[in-house]
Design a protein around this motif. Sequence first.
Motif, PDB file in Angstrom:
ATOM      1  N   MET A   1       0.819  -1.209   0.000  1.00  0.00           N
ATOM      2  CA  MET A   1       0.000   0.000   0.000  1.00  0.00           C
ATOM      3  C   MET A   1       0.854   1.259   0.000  1.00  0.00           C
ATOM      4  SD  MET A   1      -2.691   1.305   2.864  1.00  0.00           S
ATOM      5  CE  MET A   1      -3.617  -0.197   2.743  1.00  0.00           C
ATOM      6  N   ALA A   2       1.788   1.363   0.955  1.00  0.00           N
ATOM      7  CA  ALA A   2       2.629   2.550   1.032  1.00  0.00           C
ATOM      8  C   ALA A   2       3.439   2.719  -0.244  1.00  0.00           C
ATOM      9  CB  ALA A   2       3.542   2.467   2.243  1.00  0.00           C
ATOM     10  N   LYS A   3       3.878   1.604  -0.841  1.00  0.00           N
ATOM     11  CA  LYS A   3       4.639   1.683  -2.089  1.00  0.00           C
ATOM     12  C   LYS A   3       3.807   2.328  -3.185  1.00  0.00           C
ATOM     13  CE  LYS A   3       7.183  -1.126  -5.438  1.00  0.00           C
ATOM     14  NZ  LYS A   3       7.598  -2.500  -5.819  1.00  0.00           N
ATOM     15  N   THR A   4       2.517   1.994  -3.246  1.00  0.00           N
ATOM     16  CA  THR A   4       1.617   2.590  -4.237  1.00  0.00           C
ATOM     17  C   THR A   4       1.540   4.097  -4.059  1.00  0.00           C
ATOM     18  OG1 THR A   4       0.292   0.579  -4.287  1.00  0.00           O
ATOM     19  CG2 THR A   4      -0.741   2.567  -5.138  1.00  0.00           C
ATOM     20  N   LEU A   5       1.446   4.554  -2.824  1.00  0.00           N
ATOM     21  CA  LEU A   5       1.341   5.983  -2.556  1.00  0.00           C
ATOM     22  C   LEU A   5       2.670   6.693  -2.775  1.00  0.00           C
ATOM     23  CD1 LEU A   5      -1.045   5.982   0.527  1.00  0.00           C
ATOM     24  CD2 LEU A   5      -1.583   6.212  -1.906  1.00  0.00           C
ATOM     25  N   VAL A   6       3.774   6.021  -2.536  1.00  0.00           N
ATOM     26  CA  VAL A   6       5.090   6.591  -2.867  1.00  0.00           C
ATOM     27  C   VAL A   6       5.183   6.828  -4.365  1.00  0.00           C
ATOM     28  CG1 VAL A   6       7.569   6.113  -2.982  1.00  0.00           C
ATOM     29  CG2 VAL A   6       6.313   5.671  -0.865  1.00  0.00           C
ATOM     30  N   GLU A   7       4.758   5.857  -5.148  1.00  0.00           N
ATOM     31  CA  GLU A   7       4.798   6.004  -6.609  1.00  0.00           C
ATOM     32  C   GLU A   7       3.862   7.117  -7.069  1.00  0.00           C
ATOM     33  OE1 GLU A   7       6.986   4.689  -8.612  1.00  0.00           O
ATOM     34  OE2 GLU A   7       7.851   3.815  -6.799  1.00  0.00           O
ATOM     35  N   ALA A   8       2.715   7.248  -6.432  1.00  0.00           N
ATOM     36  CA  ALA A   8       1.790   8.328  -6.777  1.00  0.00           C
ATOM     37  C   ALA A   8       2.422   9.685  -6.512  1.00  0.00           C
ATOM     38  CB  ALA A   8       0.494   8.175  -5.984  1.00  0.00           C
ATOM     39  N   ALA A   9       3.111   9.809  -5.395  1.00  0.00           N
ATOM     40  CA  ALA A   9       3.797  11.064  -5.079  1.00  0.00           C
ATOM     41  C   ALA A   9       4.894  11.353  -6.105  1.00  0.00           C
ATOM     42  CB  ALA A   9       4.382  11.002  -3.673  1.00  0.00           C
ATOM     43  N   ARG A  10       5.644  10.333  -6.473  1.00  0.00           N
ATOM     44  CA  ARG A  10       6.700  10.514  -7.477  1.00  0.00           C
ATOM     45  C   ARG A  10       6.118  10.990  -8.814  1.00  0.00           C
ATOM     46  NH1 ARG A  10       9.793   5.491  -5.470  1.00  0.00           N
ATOM     47  NH2 ARG A  10      11.639   6.384  -4.453  1.00  0.00           N
ATOM     48  N   ARG A  11       4.983  10.415  -9.189  1.00  0.00           N
ATOM     49  CA  ARG A  11       4.361  10.810 -10.456  1.00  0.00           C
ATOM     50  C   ARG A  11       3.972  12.283 -10.457  1.00  0.00           C
ATOM     51  NH1 ARG A  11       1.883   5.697 -10.057  1.00  0.00           N
ATOM     52  NH2 ARG A  11      -0.048   6.623  -9.241  1.00  0.00           N
ATOM     53  N   MET A  12       3.693  12.832  -9.286  1.00  0.00           N
ATOM     54  CA  MET A  12       3.337  14.244  -9.181  1.00  0.00           C
ATOM     55  C   MET A  12       4.559  15.132  -8.983  1.00  0.00           C
ATOM     56  SD  MET A  12       0.228  14.102  -9.847  1.00  0.00           S
ATOM     57  CE  MET A  12      -0.177  15.821  -9.611  1.00  0.00           C
ATOM     58  N   GLY A  13       5.742  14.553  -9.113  1.00  0.00           N
ATOM     59  CA  GLY A  13       6.964  15.345  -9.077  1.00  0.00           C
ATOM     60  C   GLY A  13       7.655  15.441  -7.742  1.00  0.00           C
ATOM     61  N   VAL A  14       7.182  14.714  -6.742  1.00  0.00           N
ATOM     62  CA  VAL A  14       7.801  14.756  -5.413  1.00  0.00           C
ATOM     63  C   VAL A  14       9.101  13.950  -5.443  1.00  0.00           C
ATOM     64  CG1 VAL A  14       7.528  14.097  -2.986  1.00  0.00           C
ATOM     65  CG2 VAL A  14       5.591  15.066  -4.265  1.00  0.00           C
ATOM     66  N   THR A  15      10.192  14.564  -5.000  1.00  0.00           N
ATOM     67  CA  THR A  15      11.510  13.915  -5.049  1.00  0.00           C
ATOM     68  C   THR A  15      12.225  13.865  -3.708  1.00  0.00           C
ATOM     69  OG1 THR A  15      12.586  16.010  -5.625  1.00  0.00           O
ATOM     70  CG2 THR A  15      11.839  14.617  -7.460  1.00  0.00           C
ATOM     71  N   ASP A  16      11.752  14.582  -2.696  1.00  0.00           N
ATOM     72  CA  ASP A  16      12.432  14.637  -1.397  1.00  0.00           C
ATOM     73  C   ASP A  16      12.534  13.229  -0.806  1.00  0.00           C
ATOM     74  OD1 ASP A  16      13.208  14.921   1.234  1.00  0.00           O
ATOM     75  OD2 ASP A  16      11.858  16.581   1.670  1.00  0.00           O
ATOM     76  N   PRO A  17      13.752  12.689  -0.653  1.00  0.00           N
ATOM     77  CA  PRO A  17      13.875  11.313  -0.167  1.00  0.00           C
ATOM     78  C   PRO A  17      13.355  11.128   1.251  1.00  0.00           C
ATOM     79  CG  PRO A  17      16.033  12.369  -0.325  1.00  0.00           C
ATOM     80  CD  PRO A  17      15.057  13.277  -0.991  1.00  0.00           C
ATOM     81  N   ARG A  18      13.482  12.138   2.101  1.00  0.00           N
ATOM     82  CA  ARG A  18      12.962  12.024   3.468  1.00  0.00           C
ATOM     83  C   ARG A  18      11.441  11.932   3.464  1.00  0.00           C
ATOM     84  NH1 ARG A  18      13.688  16.616   6.475  1.00  0.00           N
ATOM     85  NH2 ARG A  18      13.342  15.439   8.388  1.00  0.00           N
TER      86      ARG A  18
END
Length: 205
Positions: A1-18
């Motif tokens: 589940m969390a992996k899915t939301l991480v990928e969703a954030a990445r698709r919207m341009g979020v890059t901050d590793p923290r």
Amino acid sequence: MAKTLVEAARRMGVTDPRLLAAIAATPRDRFVPPRSVARAERDEPIPIGHGQPTSQPSLVAQMIEALLLTETDVVLEVGTGYGYQTALLAHLADRVYSVERYADLAEHARANLAAMGVANVEVVVGDGTAGLPEHAPFDAVIVSAAAATVPAPLAEQLAEGGRLVIPIASVVADVVTLYAKRRGRLERRRALTPAQFVPLVGKYA
């Protein structure tokens, strides 16, 4: 589940590793009503009562990333909901003060955060537009409801050099906007994204 939301954030341009690590470590299903657990892995808002939603996770991530939080920052959050955004903020900052209008939502958030072992958060029931002057100044302020302008107390309680993210209401769509405080004045920095939020309610809205 969390992996899915991480990928969703990445698709919207979020890059901050923290921030991406915080999303990975924060199960959203622990921060939604029991009837909505099956929907928690979807990148969409979920109703939490009182006509309020818990925001779309990728939008939450965009707003948080714009704050450029550090481990020493003190954050004011307006609109706790069930505490998902609060938990992410707590991963990134030293201390989070969160204001929620509805006592039952605040209680849900406190229970959810405690169950996840989040200890650096204080959830307060009150008028978020008034901020929390007793805990100011804040290095960052994040508002999860739309207003025509930034409520004056929130601008006043923002520290010099601090960052503030708020949806600004417009006719077509709300525009999530980043501000910064320089030489005692709040300066608009940039528009982050269009979105739809519930209206901000309170004395200074």
